[in-house]
Scaffold this motif. Structure first.
Motif, PDB file in Angstrom:
ATOM      1  N   PHE A  42      50.446  51.702  88.844  1.00 12.11           N
ATOM      2  CA  PHE A  42      49.454  52.762  89.012  1.00 12.11           C
ATOM      3  C   PHE A  42      48.568  52.369  90.187  1.00 12.11           C
ATOM      4  CE2 PHE A  42      50.421  52.362  84.467  1.00 12.11           C
ATOM      5  CZ  PHE A  42      50.981  53.610  84.228  1.00 12.11           C
ATOM      6  N   ILE A  43      48.555  53.176  91.227  1.00 16.02           N
ATOM      7  CA  ILE A  43      47.799  52.832  92.433  1.00 16.02           C
ATOM      8  C   ILE A  43      46.577  53.727  92.558  1.00 16.02           C
ATOM      9  CG2 ILE A  43      49.827  51.940  93.620  1.00 16.02           C
ATOM     10  CD1 ILE A  43      49.958  54.549  95.205  1.00 16.02           C
ATOM     11  N   SER A  44      45.525  53.191  93.162  1.00 12.24           N
ATOM     12  CA  SER A  44      44.263  53.927  93.309  1.00 12.24           C
ATOM     13  C   SER A  44      43.513  53.431  94.540  1.00 12.24           C
ATOM     14  CB  SER A  44      43.398  53.721  92.062  1.00 12.24           C
ATOM     15  OG  SER A  44      42.102  54.264  92.251  1.00 12.24           O
ATOM     16  N   THR A 234      44.037  62.138  87.587  1.00  7.90           N
ATOM     17  CA  THR A 234      45.356  61.533  87.735  1.00  7.90           C
ATOM     18  C   THR A 234      46.410  62.550  88.158  1.00  7.90           C
ATOM     19  OG1 THR A 234      46.213  61.928  85.493  1.00  7.90           O
ATOM     20  CG2 THR A 234      44.704  60.086  85.774  1.00  7.90           C
ATOM     21  N   GLU A 235      47.556  62.009  88.548  1.00 11.24           N
ATOM     22  CA  GLU A 235      48.723  62.855  88.754  1.00 11.24           C
ATOM     23  C   GLU A 235      49.245  63.356  87.414  1.00 11.24           C
ATOM     24  OE1 GLU A 235      51.724  61.889  92.010  1.00 11.24           O
ATOM     25  OE2 GLU A 235      51.031  59.907  91.357  1.00 11.24           O
ATOM     26  N   ALA A 273      52.637  56.046  89.561  1.00 13.56           N
ATOM     27  CA  ALA A 273      51.698  57.167  89.622  1.00 13.56           C
ATOM     28  C   ALA A 273      50.373  56.682  90.195  1.00 13.56           C
ATOM     29  CB  ALA A 273      51.489  57.775  88.236  1.00 13.56           C
ATOM     30  N   SER A 274      49.487  57.643  90.473  1.00 14.36           N
ATOM     31  CA  SER A 274      48.222  57.312  91.132  1.00 14.36           C
ATOM     32  C   SER A 274      47.069  58.041  90.461  1.00 14.36           C
ATOM     33  CB  SER A 274      48.285  57.683  92.609  1.00 14.36           C
ATOM     34  OG  SER A 274      48.503  59.080  92.746  1.00 14.36           O
ATOM     35  N   TYR A 275      45.863  57.600  90.813  1.00 18.61           N
ATOM     36  CA  TYR A 275      44.655  58.214  90.255  1.00 18.61           C
ATOM     37  C   TYR A 275      43.471  57.894  91.156  1.00 18.61           C
ATOM     38  CZ  TYR A 275      43.502  53.492  88.662  1.00 18.61           C
ATOM     39  OH  TYR A 275      43.228  52.148  88.612  1.00 18.61           O
ATOM     40  N   VAL A 276      42.417  58.695  91.019  1.00 18.09           N
ATOM     41  CA  VAL A 276      41.105  58.365  91.586  1.00 18.09           C
ATOM     42  C   VAL A 276      40.135  58.276  90.414  1.00 18.09           C
ATOM     43  CG1 VAL A 276      41.532  59.379  93.852  1.00 18.09           C
ATOM     44  CG2 VAL A 276      40.633  60.823  92.022  1.00 18.09           C
ATOM     45  N   ILE A 277      39.064  57.532  90.578  1.00 22.23           N
ATOM     46  CA  ILE A 277      38.205  57.229  89.440  1.00 22.23           C
ATOM     47  C   ILE A 277      36.738  57.431  89.776  1.00 22.23           C
ATOM     48  CG2 ILE A 277      38.108  54.775  90.036  1.00 22.23           C
ATOM     49  CD1 ILE A 277      38.101  54.169  87.022  1.00 22.23           C
TER      50      ILE A 277
END
Length: 285
Positions: A42-44, A234-235, A273-277
């Motif tokens: 999981f990348i961010s 998230t995606e 998958a990826s996300y911003v927080i």
């Protein structure tokens, strides 16, 4: 004596009835095992170091004590313009922000191969960074413990944040309550977590998402206590993976068929998958 004779008479009946429940099947060949790479990452943009855990799937019908290994692995990650080689660690691969920055709106492609001839790849598009405007409200509720009617307290928590109306969004909300006591003779730290995976169908007409939760029992003798709330945009793949994992592990219906865990890895298994927080810290006490 008459009673004992009945027992000897009934015993063969039970044995014959039990034998009717047995079923014999002919020997069949188990399915052929196809080894694949298993990837979890999981990348961010918030991470300075991004890890890619790499392992191997295992045969379902096997009596070997030695697990299948993926072999020596190598890989690359690309943002569509630049491609860099991934560095190796004991659990798989990784890359640093200096080597390949993760930016909102960009698509990243991961390619991994092993010395056993295995290959897998996947892509992830980082969601846009939006102002979440997180708001947390708490109310302390005094009640009775169900067993002994001992007074105790619950911390009722309401979390609100913005949803961007023109996008299809998926969120993971992580809450953490931390209570501290500094008594030298009885010093302890008490963390409690909860997780929620939701989509923007929960948004109100004002484009705000509201969630209610609680912490119980809330000890009243903490010297200090904090509530931390993390909202991950998230995606969809991130959402599908975690909800399928929850359904696989914690299905409410014991008679339902097992659902496979979601995977978006081509040529392998797992999730990329990826996300911003965004986050908020609230001092409760």
């Amino acid at each position: 004596m008459r009673y004992r004779s009945y027992i000897y008479f009934l015993l063969p009946v039970f044995l014959l009835a039990g034998s009717g429940c047995e079923k014999y099947i002919n020997y069949v060949n188990s399915p052929e095992f196809r080894q694949k790479l298993v990837i979890t990452s999981f990348i961010s943009p918030s991470d300075t170091l991004s890890q890619i855990l790499v392992s191997s799937n295992q045969p379902l019908y096997s009596f070997s004590d030695k697990p299948e290994e993926p072999g020596d692995i190598t890989g690359t990650i690309s943002d569509g313009t630049n491609e860099v080689q991934l560095d190796t660690i004991s659990t798989g691969l990784y890359f640093s922000r200096n080597k390949m920055p993760v930016s909102p709106g960009k698509t990243y492609t991961l390619k991994i191969s092993s010395s056993k001839g295995l290959y897998a790849e996947a892509s992830a598009t980082v969601p846009m960074q939006r102002e979440m405007m997180i708001k947390v409200d708490t109310v302390t509720y005094a009640g009775d413990r169900y067993d002994y009617y001992i007074p105790y307290k619950q911390l009722m928590i309401t979390i609100e944040f913005n949803d961007h109306p023109i996008e299809k969004n998926f969120y993971t909300v992580i809450g953490k309550f931390s209570g501290y006591k500094s008594d030298p003779e009885n010093n302890y730290y008490l963390p409690r977590y909860w997780f929620e995976y939701i989509n923007d169908l929960k948004a109100n007409p004002d484009n705000r998402i509201r969630l209610d939760s609680w912490i119980a029992p809330l000890e009243s003798n903490f010297d200090s206590a904090f509530l931390r709330v993390y909202v991950l945009n998230t995606e969809e793949s991130f959402y599908l993976y975690h909800t399928s994992l929850s359904e696989y592990d914690y299905s409410d219906n014991p008679f339902s068929e097992t659902k496979p865990v979601y995977s978006n890895i081509d040529g392998g298994l797992g999730i990329f998958a990826s996300y911003v927080i965004d986050s908020l810290v609230l001092r409760v006490k």
